[in-house]
Design an enzyme around this catalytic site. Structure first.
Site, short mmCIF file in Angstrom:
data_model
loop_
_atom_site.label_atom_id
_atom_site.label_comp_id
_atom_site.label_asym_id
_atom_site.label_seq_id
_atom_site.Cartn_x
_atom_site.Cartn_y
_atom_site.Cartn_z
CE LYS A 23 -17.58 15.76 -26.49
NZ LYS A 23 -18.66 16.37 -27.31
CB SER A 24 -14.41 17.25 -30.60
OG SER A 24 -15.39 17.88 -29.80
CD GLN A 172 -21.98 16.98 -32.61
OE1 GLN A 172 -22.97 16.26 -32.53
NE2 GLN A 172 -21.21 17.24 -31.57
CG ASP A 314 -19.30 23.00 -26.31
OD1 ASP A 314 -20.54 23.14 -26.24
OD2 ASP A 314 -18.77 22.01 -26.85
CG ASN A 338 -25.62 26.28 -31.04
OD1 ASN A 338 -25.38 27.32 -30.42
ND2 ASN A 338 -24.67 25.49 -31.49
NE ARG A 346 -24.44 22.42 -22.56
CZ ARG A 346 -23.39 21.91 -23.19
NH1 ARG A 346 -22.86 22.57 -24.22
NH2 ARG A 346 -22.86 20.76 -22.80
#
EC number: 2.5.1.19
Length: 428
Positions: A23-24, A172, A314, A338, A346
């Site tokens: 995806k990235s 990002q 992640d 983060n 999360r």
């Protein structure tokens, strides 16, 4: 009514997984190809909600492309310049952080009114650090609902020289500036303030920019030197690697209940930092084998670990699930503050759901400690519309109890075929 998926206990996993595209990488490649000179064919593009949001936005911005029937290949007619529009418009990016943030930066180089927005969760994911940096370059950006959060009104204007960016919450923000800056009218330095989180994603961005003809120099990730008035150039064909983050679920499954599982499409030469997840599994006891285009994992006794996961937030979630199956002590994941600004909070969500299956969990401001359960509990897992929570907790089925996932289709954000592929390597 909420959809439920109950997974019965999985006795063993064994087989090969051909990974869909990252995806990235997919969303970065789409934006780079759109602005590059020449036609680019993207191969192994991911088909997921996040990628479709980017494709829809590029279409509204006047980019011509042709998708294959299976949406896994995309031929893009690059425009050889920054994105521009002839009229005001609104772009909706769902909950895709990289799509929204990278387009915010890219569209500061044109002068029409553009509204960028997303879903309810995206409107609660901070973007103030990126906006502050762009405003240093004279970009005209206005918050439409509450300060520091989308939606935004962009009115162009980015011009001035050096800028400073706070990357303590998300890499990002820096990725978005790096991809935009070569197309601006001036040379500039980008100074990084504070600690840069998820640094491997910056390495990925720089590697991809190089593939499209732009080389960026930096000084220990503290200062980035950007040549303005540059032009991205199509590489002709660009292969999107398999998603290393998504590989983590199948490698973890093998470490817990293998058999042996091989994931293909990503390997020792990957530009993705999340391949280092395999090294962490090896440190916990799993048997790992590497190839240029594959990673293979075989089960072994797993021990607990105390580790800084700031670079790999992640896949840190996957380690939290692996921790449930260790034979000794407490696993502690550090420097993961983060997590709180991701698709959901999360840290809170993982702690809550881990306790449901019987783990003893300590949630700190920046860490999570997990002691394995004495006995796994049957549980219904709330996913908070977070794809990674759904995929992580599916691995609890590798215990001796069933697990029920609420809203399993939230995985469509990045991995629509996840449950199908997991079933394909599972013996129940």
């Amino acid at each position: 009514m909420q959809e439920l998926l109950t997974l019965q206990p999985i006795v063993r996993v064994n087989g090969t997984i051909h990974l869909p595209g990252s995806k990235s990488i997919s969303n970065r490649a789409l934006l780079l190809a759109a602005q590059a000179l020449g036609k680019t064919c993207l191969i192994n593009l991911l088909d997921s909600y996040d990628v479709r949001y980017m494709l829809d936005a590029l279409h509204k911005l006047g980019i011509n492309y042709c998708l294959s029937i299976d949406r896994r290949s995309c031929e893009i007619d690059g425009i050889g310049r920054p994105l521009r529009v002839d009229t005001a418009l609104e772009l909706y990016l769902g909950n895709s952080g990289i799509a929204l943030r990278s387009l915010v930066a890219a569209l500061c180089l044109q002068n029409k009114n553009i509204i960028i927005t997303g879903d309810k969760r995206m409107k609660n994911r901070p973007i103030g650090h990126l906006v502050d940096a762009l405003r240093q370059g004279s970009a005209q950006i206005h918050y439409l609902e509450k300060d520091n959060y989308p939606p935004l009104l962009l009115q162009g204007g980015f011009y001035n020289g050096d800028i400073t960016i706070d990357c303590s919450l998300s890499s990002q923000f820096l990725t978005s500036l790096l991809m935009m800056a070569p197309l601006a009218s001036q040379d500039r330095c980008i100074f990084v303030k504070g600690r840069l989180v998820s640094k491997p994603y910056i390495d990925m961005t720089l590697a991809m920019m190089k593939s499209f003809g732009i080389v960026v120099q930096h000084d220990q990730y503290k200062i980035f030197y950007i040549k303005g008035k540059s032009q991205y150039r199509s590489p002709g064909h660009y292969l999107v690697e398999g998603d290393a983050t998504n590989a983590s679920y199948f490698l973890a499954a093998a470490a817990i209940r293998g058999g042996t599982v091989r994931v293909t499409g990503v390997g020792s030469n990957s530009i993705q930092g999340d391949i280092r997840f395999a090294d962490i599994l090896a440190n916990m006891g799993a048997i790992i084998r590497w190839g240029v285009n594959y990673i293979e994992c075989t089960r072994n006794s797993l021990c607990s670990i105390d580790i800084d996961m700031n670079a790999l937030p992640d896949t840190a979630m996957t380690i939290a699930i692996v921790a449930l199956f260790t034979y000794n002590g407490v696993t502690t994941l550090r420097n993961i503050y983060n997590w709180r600004i991701k698709e959901t909070n999360r840290l809170v969500a993982m702690a809550t759901e881990l306790r449901k299956v019987g783990a003893i969990v300590v949630e700190g401001k920046e860490y999570l400690s997990i002691k394995p359960p004495n006995m796994f509990k049957i549980a219904k897992i709330n996913t908070y519309d977070d794809h990674r929570i759904a995929m992580c907790f599916a691995l609890v089925a590798l215990s001796n109890v069933s697990i029920t996932i609420v809203n399993p289709k939230c995985t469509y954000k990045t991995f629509p075929d996840f449950f199908k592929l997991l079933k394909g390597i599972s013996i129940t």
